[in-house]
Motif scaffolding. Structure first.
Motif, mmCIF file in Angstrom:
data_model
loop_
_atom_site.group_PDB
_atom_site.id
_atom_site.type_symbol
_atom_site.label_atom_id
_atom_site.label_comp_id
_atom_site.label_asym_id
_atom_site.label_seq_id
_atom_site.Cartn_x
_atom_site.Cartn_y
_atom_site.Cartn_z
ATOM 1 N N ALA A 51 0.868 -1.178 -0.092
ATOM 2 C CA ALA A 51 0.137 -0.095 -0.042
ATOM 3 C C ALA A 51 0.661 1.235 -0.012
ATOM 4 O O ALA A 51 0.478 2.461 -0.466
ATOM 5 N N LYS A 52 2.156 0.962 0.528
ATOM 6 C CA LYS A 52 2.840 2.373 0.507
ATOM 7 C C LYS A 52 3.584 2.719 -0.719
ATOM 8 O O LYS A 52 4.280 3.665 -0.954
ATOM 9 N N MET A 53 3.722 1.772 -1.810
ATOM 10 C CA MET A 53 4.294 1.671 -2.824
ATOM 11 C C MET A 53 3.925 2.790 -3.872
ATOM 12 O O MET A 53 4.697 3.415 -4.638
ATOM 13 N N ASP A 54 2.789 3.101 -3.620
ATOM 14 C CA ASP A 54 1.903 4.217 -4.273
ATOM 15 C C ASP A 54 1.082 5.113 -3.545
ATOM 16 O O ASP A 54 0.021 4.834 -3.244
ATOM 17 N N PRO A 55 1.712 6.221 -3.391
ATOM 18 C CA PRO A 55 0.826 7.125 -2.610
ATOM 19 C C PRO A 55 -0.490 7.553 -3.195
ATOM 20 O O PRO A 55 -1.396 7.975 -2.364
ATOM 21 N N MET A 69 0.413 -0.377 -8.772
ATOM 22 C CA MET A 69 0.332 -1.653 -8.215
ATOM 23 C C MET A 69 -0.579 -2.576 -8.846
ATOM 24 O O MET A 69 -1.093 -3.537 -8.376
ATOM 25 N N GLY A 70 -1.343 -1.980 -9.828
ATOM 26 C CA GLY A 70 -2.240 -2.795 -10.648
ATOM 27 C C GLY A 70 -3.626 -2.511 -9.863
ATOM 28 O O GLY A 70 -3.913 -1.659 -9.131
ATOM 29 N N ALA A 89 -10.323 -2.962 -1.711
ATOM 30 C CA ALA A 89 -9.952 -3.074 -3.200
ATOM 31 C C ALA A 89 -8.911 -2.233 -3.304
ATOM 32 O O ALA A 89 -8.954 -1.033 -2.670
ATOM 33 N N TRP A 90 -8.133 -2.101 -4.360
ATOM 34 C CA TRP A 90 -7.011 -0.974 -4.671
ATOM 35 C C TRP A 90 -7.166 -0.976 -6.093
ATOM 36 O O TRP A 90 -7.407 -1.867 -6.947
#
Length: 173
Positions: A58-62, A86-87, A80-81
């Motif tokens: 979750a931290k890889m893409d602010p 991160m796709g 869901a993201w």
């Protein structure tokens, strides 16, 4: 010229045959010892809002868009993201045994479809708790091909180690 082409075709076929013989499943696992009781660590996993405070993915893409659904915590809690980096995917808690185990269903939609199981186990050891983070699932042909060049264990394992370090810092505060 024809001989060179035949050699190239045979080498490519041999390589693809090798890839096909690779295991059809994978497992990545990392563990750490945290100086805190399981009851203090468990909520950091069983509540997905708390989970995403230390979750390295979750931290890889602010700019990642997260949407939570289902239960507030425990079985049925989900999120869901959607992210450029991160796709697209989702995660749902499918089983929980306070304060020792949380099992999640992890579904990737983009860039590749994938369906895996994530397990956290907490075992008290004196004044500490051994926490294990594992992920396993099927390995289709394209991921097998990629795995020849970039190990899933090395790629994901490093993120698990970083996440466990952040979880440890949060639990030991």
């Amino acid at each position: 010229m024809v001989t060179a082409l035949i050699v190239i075709v045979v080498l490519v076929a041999a390589f693809l045959g090798f890839v096909a013989t690779r295991p059809n499943t994978f497992r990545v696992q990392r563990a750490t010892s945290i100086k805190a009781p399981p009851e203090k660590i468990f909520p950091l996993i069983n509540d997905l809002h708390g989970f995403n405070t230390w979750n390295p993915f979750a931290k890889m893409d602010p700019d990642m868009k997260l949407s939570y659904s289902g239960a507030a915590s425990g079985k049925g809690a989900a999120y869901a993201w959607e992210s450029r980096k991160m796709g697209v995917g989702s995660m749902e808690i499918v089983d929980t045994a306070p304060p020792s185990k949380v099992v999640l269903k992890l579904d990737f939609v983009k860039p590749f479809e994938g369906h895996n199981v994530v397990e956290f186990t907490l075992q008290p050891k004196g004044d500490a708790t051994n926490v294990t983070w594992a992920m396993h699932g099927p390995m289709a042909f394209v991921p097998k091909l990629m795995n020849v060049f970039v190990s899933t264990d090395k790629m994901v394992g490093g993120q698990f180690e970083a996440g466990l370090a952040d979880m440890k810092a949060a639990a030991e505060r």
